[in-house]
Scaffold this motif. Structure first.
Motif, PDB file in Angstrom:
ATOM      1  N   ALA A 225      -9.251  -5.535  -8.422  1.00 53.90           N
ATOM      2  CA  ALA A 225      -8.981  -4.109  -8.531  1.00 53.90           C
ATOM      3  C   ALA A 225      -8.777  -3.476  -7.163  1.00 53.90           C
ATOM      4  N   VAL A 226      -9.562  -3.921  -6.176  1.00 49.75           N
ATOM      5  CA  VAL A 226      -9.397  -3.423  -4.808  1.00 49.75           C
ATOM      6  C   VAL A 226      -8.017  -3.777  -4.269  1.00 49.75           C
ATOM      7  N   GLU A 227      -7.608  -5.033  -4.508  1.00 49.90           N
ATOM      8  CA  GLU A 227      -6.299  -5.498  -4.030  1.00 49.90           C
ATOM      9  C   GLU A 227      -5.177  -4.673  -4.648  1.00 49.90           C
ATOM     10  N   GLN A 228      -5.311  -4.364  -5.948  1.00 45.39           N
ATOM     11  CA  GLN A 228      -4.270  -3.575  -6.614  1.00 45.39           C
ATOM     12  C   GLN A 228      -4.195  -2.169  -6.032  1.00 45.39           C
ATOM     13  N   LEU A 229      -5.322  -1.565  -5.727  1.00 46.96           N
ATOM     14  CA  LEU A 229      -5.318  -0.229  -5.125  1.00 46.96           C
ATOM     15  C   LEU A 229      -4.702  -0.250  -3.730  1.00 46.96           C
ATOM     16  N   LEU A 230      -5.026  -1.280  -2.963  1.00 45.38           N
ATOM     17  CA  LEU A 230      -4.507  -1.364  -1.593  1.00 45.38           C
ATOM     18  C   LEU A 230      -2.992  -1.558  -1.571  1.00 45.38           C
ATOM     19  N   ARG A 231      -2.435  -2.110  -2.653  1.00 48.30           N
ATOM     20  CA  ARG A 231      -0.996  -2.324  -2.726  1.00 48.30           C
ATOM     21  C   ARG A 231      -0.269  -1.123  -3.337  1.00 48.30           C
ATOM     22  N   SER A 232      -0.982  -0.095  -3.723  1.00 50.09           N
ATOM     23  CA  SER A 232      -0.355   1.071  -4.335  1.00 50.09           C
ATOM     24  C   SER A 232       0.615   1.716  -3.354  1.00 50.09           C
ATOM     25  N   PRO A 233       1.808   2.124  -3.808  1.00 49.85           N
ATOM     26  CA  PRO A 233       2.783   2.767  -2.898  1.00 49.85           C
ATOM     27  C   PRO A 233       2.279   4.093  -2.349  1.00 49.85           C
ATOM     28  N   ASP A 234       1.283   4.697  -3.017  1.00 47.64           N
ATOM     29  CA  ASP A 234       0.750   5.977  -2.533  1.00 47.64           C
ATOM     30  C   ASP A 234      -0.309   5.792  -1.460  1.00 47.64           C
ATOM     31  N   PHE A 235      -0.635   4.541  -1.172  1.00 49.78           N
ATOM     32  CA  PHE A 235      -1.691   4.288  -0.202  1.00 49.78           C
ATOM     33  C   PHE A 235      -1.204   4.630   1.198  1.00 49.78           C
ATOM     34  N   PRO A 236      -1.997   5.275   2.028  1.00 55.89           N
ATOM     35  CA  PRO A 236      -1.555   5.653   3.377  1.00 55.89           C
ATOM     36  C   PRO A 236      -1.246   4.419   4.226  1.00 55.89           C
ATOM     37  N   ALA A 237      -0.102   4.478   4.952  1.00 55.26           N
ATOM     38  CA  ALA A 237       0.322   3.341   5.776  1.00 55.26           C
ATOM     39  C   ALA A 237       0.263   3.660   7.248  1.00 55.26           C
TER      40      ALA A 237
END
Length: 780
Positions: free
Chosen positions: A484-496
């Motif tokens: 679940a953490v990995e999926q959140l980190l790959r979210s396009p809305d995640f700050p880069a």
């Protein structure tokens, strides 16, 4: 008797009283109207009315100069009208006079004798009657006469006094009867205020704005009738009752001193010696109370040994004594055994009373009384004693409760919560400790409690591979959370625009790699810290600052346990399954054990591990009063086998309903020899003692990990029952019952006789393993 006794006027109220016979004449006329026309009683009232009607109203100066002879004659006639005609035989203490100021115009010899013995009691009268009592007294007379409102006579003034006579305290009450007194108004009658009635009847204070009744506008004519009553008996019994109001505040010596003093007063014998001693029981047998040597007259002076109660003859004697709980009176010590009679005589006793006190067959204790007078316990004294028996019962019950509390406090301090089957032994040990007077305990002080030669039965229902299954559940939760953490980190809305997401991705990758390898305890701890201290705080920060991630992060935290910071869905399934299985097993064992106690009392100990273990100790030393037959052991063998089969069936039926399909294993240890057990004060439980017995305890803790010799197979397997033993004779007692269970199709016909690998504390161990046949499921 004819001397006028006068006390000065009290200055706190302006009440005016005048001696007058007018109200008394009105009373006589009312009595005459109730008589038949030609009756002799009517003639008597005619004569009395003529005599009293000739006397005018007298004010204070006139009262002091009145002819004493005439006054004596009038009050003697009033006595005939007021008191029963046989009053002279009863010698009633009474007087006639006015209350304020106090004038005694005439009094009886008994009244004179009392105030001669206690001359201060009349002087105390103005202080004893409060201002409010006097006001209510005046209000009552005025309301009755002028407003036709009659208040209960209970409000009339009265007071008590006491004085000592020959070492005893006597109590008297003086009642003032104002039936022959009435008020006369000088002026205009004020309108009635309801508050006056409330004050006169209840003592309710007048509210603000309500003027008091103007009693100084009235003068009171007539005379009062004063009567003294001996209330020593009632007052003493009340003092005995009052003792119980101080049971928890006074010390025992004070409690008994007050009680015994009141009893002496009641019996009218200042030199009466009294003993009130409880007779408690320990394990159904009477014992001498620890305080009996000081509290009991008999034991104090005769020197009875408290251990004498342990004798069967003494038990029978006590039982016989309380079977007829009536006072046993020895007027001149006659009837007592010669030796005891002589010893009591030497102590100065000439009469003795022994009263066994019980309630509905329940033995409470003894009342003892010794007097230096012969024939001291007359019928009148016995009647007074009988009135106090309910109170003595309460005092003895209090003493028994204190004794029981001492025993239980000692048991709680020295032992632990007890099972009924062995409780008697601990009570016996505690009683012996108290009897020796050791009521204060040092840290090294121990009380030995042993049960020699008892037979042990051990059984265990364990969850198969419980540690492995928990490990799997933990690993699954961690894997799910890292995914679940990995999926959140790959979210396009995640700050880069920061390095933090990359650092967390790297950490997550490393944790997942560890999970794919063999998970070690230190690995689990590091993964837990990574998720709880690094990932979760960062996600909380993003949830507040990035609205586009709030839904996704909210779904993540919905699966997180707020206490641990971890996903726990798989662990919860494991724990629910464990709890369900253990609850089913424990409920069955507890119900069966209660039935087993009916077969023979025994000590039962159950332990909670990943599953459930139990040990039963049974033998003659646990229940000395119940014969222990060898056949009882055979019945227990059968119960143990049968219960293991039933438990396996119960847990097997649960499999389809469990969140996680866990299985159980069934294990028993056969031990054909008796062991000794004793209470361990350091662990506050019963445990085996002696080297041979300790070997049995060691085996219990090791055999659940036993392997079959020459293989990698664990002895305990699902759908089986294994019995571990050392010698063939140990397991021989089970074989007939195994055959019975085979005959009814509950156990497979094929039995496995196995040798076990040596283990620490146990070599050359063997096992008998049998497979369980489950009933075929019913078809619709």
């Amino acid at each position: 008797m004819e001397t006028v006794f006068t006390l000065p006027r009290s200055g706190d109220m302006n009440l005016r009283f005048q001696l007058s016979f007018r109200p008394f004449v009105a009373f006589l006329k009312a009595q005459r109207r109730a008589c038949l026309p030609d009756s002799g009683l009517r003639t008597l009232y005619d004569y009395l009315i003529d005599q009293f009607s000739a006397t005018p109203v007298l004010d204070e100066p006139q009262a002091s100069s009145i002819d004493q002879v005439a006054l004596k004659k009038l009050f003697q006639l009033a006595t005939v009208a007021v008191l029963p005609l046989d009053h002279t035989k009863r010698q009633l203490p009474y007087a006639f006079g006015t209350p304020v100021p106090l004038h005694m115009f005439h009094y009886s010899e008994a009244f004179e004798q009392l105030f001669t013995q206690a001359p201060d009691f009349l002087i105390d009268l103005p202080n004893q009657i409060s201002v409010q009592q006097r006001q209510r007294f005046a209000y009552r007379l005025i309301l009755d006469k002028y407003y036709d409102i009659r208040i209960n006579d209970a409000v009339r003034p009265s007071f008590q006094f006491q004085y000592k006579e020959k070492g005893l305290v006597k109590y008297y009450r003086l009642d003032i009867n104002a039936s022959f007194m009435e008020p006369r108004l000088d002026g205009v009658l004020p309108p009635l205020e309801p508050a006056w009635v409330e004050f006169a009847s209840q003592g309710t204070p007048l509210p603000d704005g309500v003027a008091p009744l103007p009693v100084d506008a009235f003068r009171f004519e007539g005379f009062s009738f004063f009567q003294l009553e001996d209330v020593t008996e009632a007052e003493t019994i009340q003092q005995l009752r009052d003792v119980f109001a101080h049971l928890h505040s006074d010390t025992e010596p004070i409690i008994y001193h007050r009680f015994e003093t009141a009893l002496r007063n009641l019996c009218g014998q200042p030199n009466l010696q009294i003993g009130i001693v409880a007779v408690p029981r320990v394990n159904g047998r009477f014992v001498a109370h620890p305080d009996s040597r000081t509290r009991s007259l008999f034991m104090r002076h005769v020197g009875t040994d408290p251990d004498a109660f342990a004798d069967d003859k003494a038990q029978e004697l006590i039982t016989r004594l309380f079977s007829n709980p009536v006072p046993h009176v020895f007027p001149d010590l006659e009837g007592l055994p010669p030796v005891k009679r002589e010893m009591l005589y030497q102590q100065g006793y000439r009469s003795f009373l022994l009263y066994p006190i019980s309630v509905a067959g329940e033995v409470l204790g003894l009342l003892e009384m010794g007097s230096p007078r012969g024939n001291a316990f007359s019928e009148a004294v016995l009647t007074r004693i009988e009135q106090t028996v309910p109170l003595i019962q309460e005092l003895l019950r209090y003493q028994l409760n204190q004794f029981q509390s001492s025993i239980e406090q000692l048991i709680r301090k020295k032992f632990t919560s007890l099972q009924p089957a062995v409780e008697w032994k601990f009570y016996e040990a505690a009683w012996q400790h108290l009897r020796r007077g050791q009521t204060e305990f040092g840290g090294s002080d121990t009380i030995p409690v042993r049960f020699p030669q008892v037979f042990p039965l051990y059984g265990a229902v364990d969850i198969r591979n419980s540690s492995v299954e928990r490990h799997k559940a933990t690993q699954l939760d961690l894997t799910t959370q890292l995914t679940a953490v990995e999926q959140l980190l790959r979210s396009p809305d995640f700050p880069a625009d920061t390095e933090r997401p990359d650092q967390l991705r790297a950490g997550s990758y490393q944790c997942q790699h560890r999970l794919l390898a063999e998970l070690l305890p230190e690995d689990e701890q590091e993964i837990t810290l990574f998720l709880d201290r690094e990932v979760n705080p960062y996600f909380r920060q993003l949830e507040a600052s990035h609205p586009s991630l709030q839904v996704a992060i909210g779904h993540y935290f919905a699966r997180v346990d707020p206490t641990t910071g971890l996903f726990n869905q798989a662990v919860k399934r494991y724990e629910r399954s464990m709890d369900w299985l253990n609850a089913t097993v424990n409920e069955y064992i507890d119900a069966e054990e209660k039935q087993l106690q009916k077969i023979y009392p025994h000590y039962f100990e159950r332990y909670r591990t990943d599953g459930t273990e139990y040990t039963i100790y049974v033998g003659q030393s646990i229940a000395p009063q119940v014969p222990f037959e060898p056949a009882l052991i055979q019945r227990l063998f059968y119960w143990q086998l049968q219960s293991m089969v039933e438990l396996a069936n119960l847990t097997h039926k649960l499999l389809p309903s469990l969140p996680l399909p866990l299985q159980t294993t069934q294990l028993m240890l056969a031990h054909g020899h008796a062991v000794d057990i004793s209470f361990r004060h350091d662990e506050r439980r019963l445990d085996v003692e002696g080297s041979y017995s300790i070997r049995y305890e060691v085996l219990k803790k090791r055999i659940d990990k036993a392997y079959i010799d020459g293989s990698q197979e664990r002895l305990t397997q699902p759908d089986t029952i294994a019995i571990v033993y050392s010698h063939a004779s140990d397991v021989a007692g089970y074989l007939p019952y195994i055959e019975q269970l085979q005959a009814v199709g509950k156990i497979d016909d094929q039995l496995e006789y196995l040798d076990l690998e040596p283990m620490q504390g146990g070599v050359h161990l063997k096992a008998l393993r049998m497979h369980i046949r489950y009933p075929e499921p019913a078809h619709a």
